[in-house]
Design a protein around this motif. Structure first.
Motif, mmCIF file in Angstrom:
data_model
loop_
_atom_site.group_PDB
_atom_site.id
_atom_site.type_symbol
_atom_site.label_atom_id
_atom_site.label_comp_id
_atom_site.label_asym_id
_atom_site.label_seq_id
_atom_site.Cartn_x
_atom_site.Cartn_y
_atom_site.Cartn_z
ATOM 1 N N ARG A 7 144.253 67.654 64.074
ATOM 2 C CA ARG A 7 144.495 69.040 63.667
ATOM 3 C C ARG A 7 145.731 69.632 64.495
ATOM 4 O O ARG A 7 144.795 71.386 64.385
ATOM 5 C CB ARG A 7 142.690 69.344 63.898
ATOM 6 N N VAL A 161 138.693 71.165 69.656
ATOM 7 C CA VAL A 161 139.719 69.978 69.052
ATOM 8 C C VAL A 161 138.961 68.527 69.786
ATOM 9 O O VAL A 161 139.265 68.461 70.889
ATOM 10 C CB VAL A 161 140.874 69.979 68.724
ATOM 11 N N ASN A 165 141.652 64.429 67.644
ATOM 12 C CA ASN A 165 142.046 64.540 66.311
ATOM 13 C C ASN A 165 143.454 65.692 67.136
ATOM 14 O O ASN A 165 143.853 66.719 66.652
ATOM 15 C CB ASN A 165 141.255 65.617 66.152
#
Length: 227
Positions: A7, A161, A165
C-alpha cells in the motif's frame, strides 16, 4: 497488474531515484575542506565511495559524527539526473494507487527535493517528501547517524499502513538497516558491484542494478507480503 498487499512504497532519494554523485562529491569535498582535510579529486572520491571507505579520508582529529552531520547539511541538488526506470516505477505505483513517499537522509529542507522532482517531471507521482529536518521538526530521533526508522514509523502510522504492507527501496546499508529494524521488505538498488554485494552481506535478499528491475520484482514482493 493488481497488488493485494503493498500500500505504500518508501524511497530513498540520492543515488536511488536520482543520479547526483556530483552533488555528493561537492558536499563531501566542502565538508572535508571545512575540517582541514584538504582537496580530494573526484576520481579518489568515487573510488572511496564505491569501496565504502569515505570515512577513512576524514582527518583523525575530527569526529566522524560531526563530519557527516555537516555533510548532510551541505548536500543539496545541483546536477540531478533521473535514475534508469524511475519514471516507469512511479507511474506503476500511481496507477495502482500505491502511495510513494521519499525519505532522505539529508538534513536540508524537503523543498530542495520537491524542486528537483518538479524540474524532472516526477512530482506528480510523489505523495510526500521527508528529510532529517522533518525528523527534528517532529521531535523524532536517530539511534545512529542516518537511521530513518523513527521517521518511517511515523509515516506508516500517519497512513495507517503496517510494515508488511509497505516496501522500502534504497541504495545503501543504512536504508536497509532502518527498514529491517521495522520488518519492512527491502529492495536494494546499486549499479556498483561492491556496494551491491555489501547490501547482500548485510541481509538484503533482493539487490538489483536499476529501477526497471524493481518494477519486475514488485509483484513477487506483493505475493510474499503477509500480515
Amino acid at each position: 497488474m493488481d497488488l493485494l498487499n503493498i500500500r505504500l512504497v518508501l524511497l530513498d532519494y540520492d543515488l536511488t531515484m536520482v543520479y547526483n554523485v556530483f552533488d555528493f562529491y561537492e558536499a563531501y569535498s566542502n565538508a572535508l575542506k571545512h575540517y582541514g582535510g584538504g582537496f580530494i579529486s573526484f576520481e579518489e572520491f568515487l573510488t572511496l565511495l564505491n569501496q565504502d571507505k569515505l570515512s577513512t579520508r576524514i582527518p583523525e582529529d575530527v569526529s566522524e559524527t560531526d563530519f557527516w552531520v555537516l555533510f548532510r547539511r551541505l548536500y543539496v541538488s545541483r546536477h540531478p539526473l533521473p535514475m534508469d526506470g524511475v519514471r516507469d516505477l512511479l507511474r506503476l505505483l500511481k496507477g495502482l494507487s500505491v502511495k510513494a513517499v521519499v525519505v532522505s537522509g539529508r538534513e536540508t529542507s524537503n523543498e530542495y527535493i520537491w524542486r528537483d522532482l518538479r524540474m524532472l517531471g516526477l512530482s506528480e507521482y510523489i505523495d510526500e517528501v521527508y528529510t532529517v529536518c522533518d525528523l527534528k521538526r517532529l521531535n523524532g530521533f536517530e539511534e545512529y547517524l542516518f537511521d530513518k526508522s523513527w521517521l518511517i514509523s511515523y509515516i506508516l502510522r500517519k497512513h495507517w499502513v503496517s510494515p508488511c504492507n509497505a516496501l522500502c527501496i534504497g541504495d545503501f546499508t543504512t536504508d536497509l538497516l532502518s527498514c529491517k529494524k521495522l520488518g519492512i521488505p527491502f529492495i536494494g538498488v546499486n549499479k556498483d558491484d561492491y556496494r551491491g554485494e555489501l547490501l547482500r552481506r548485510k541481509g538484503a535478499e533482493i539487490v538489483v542494478k536499476n529501477l526497471f528491475e524493481v518494477v519486475e520484482w514488485i509483484p513477487e514482493i506483493d505475493k510474499r507480503a503477509r500480515c
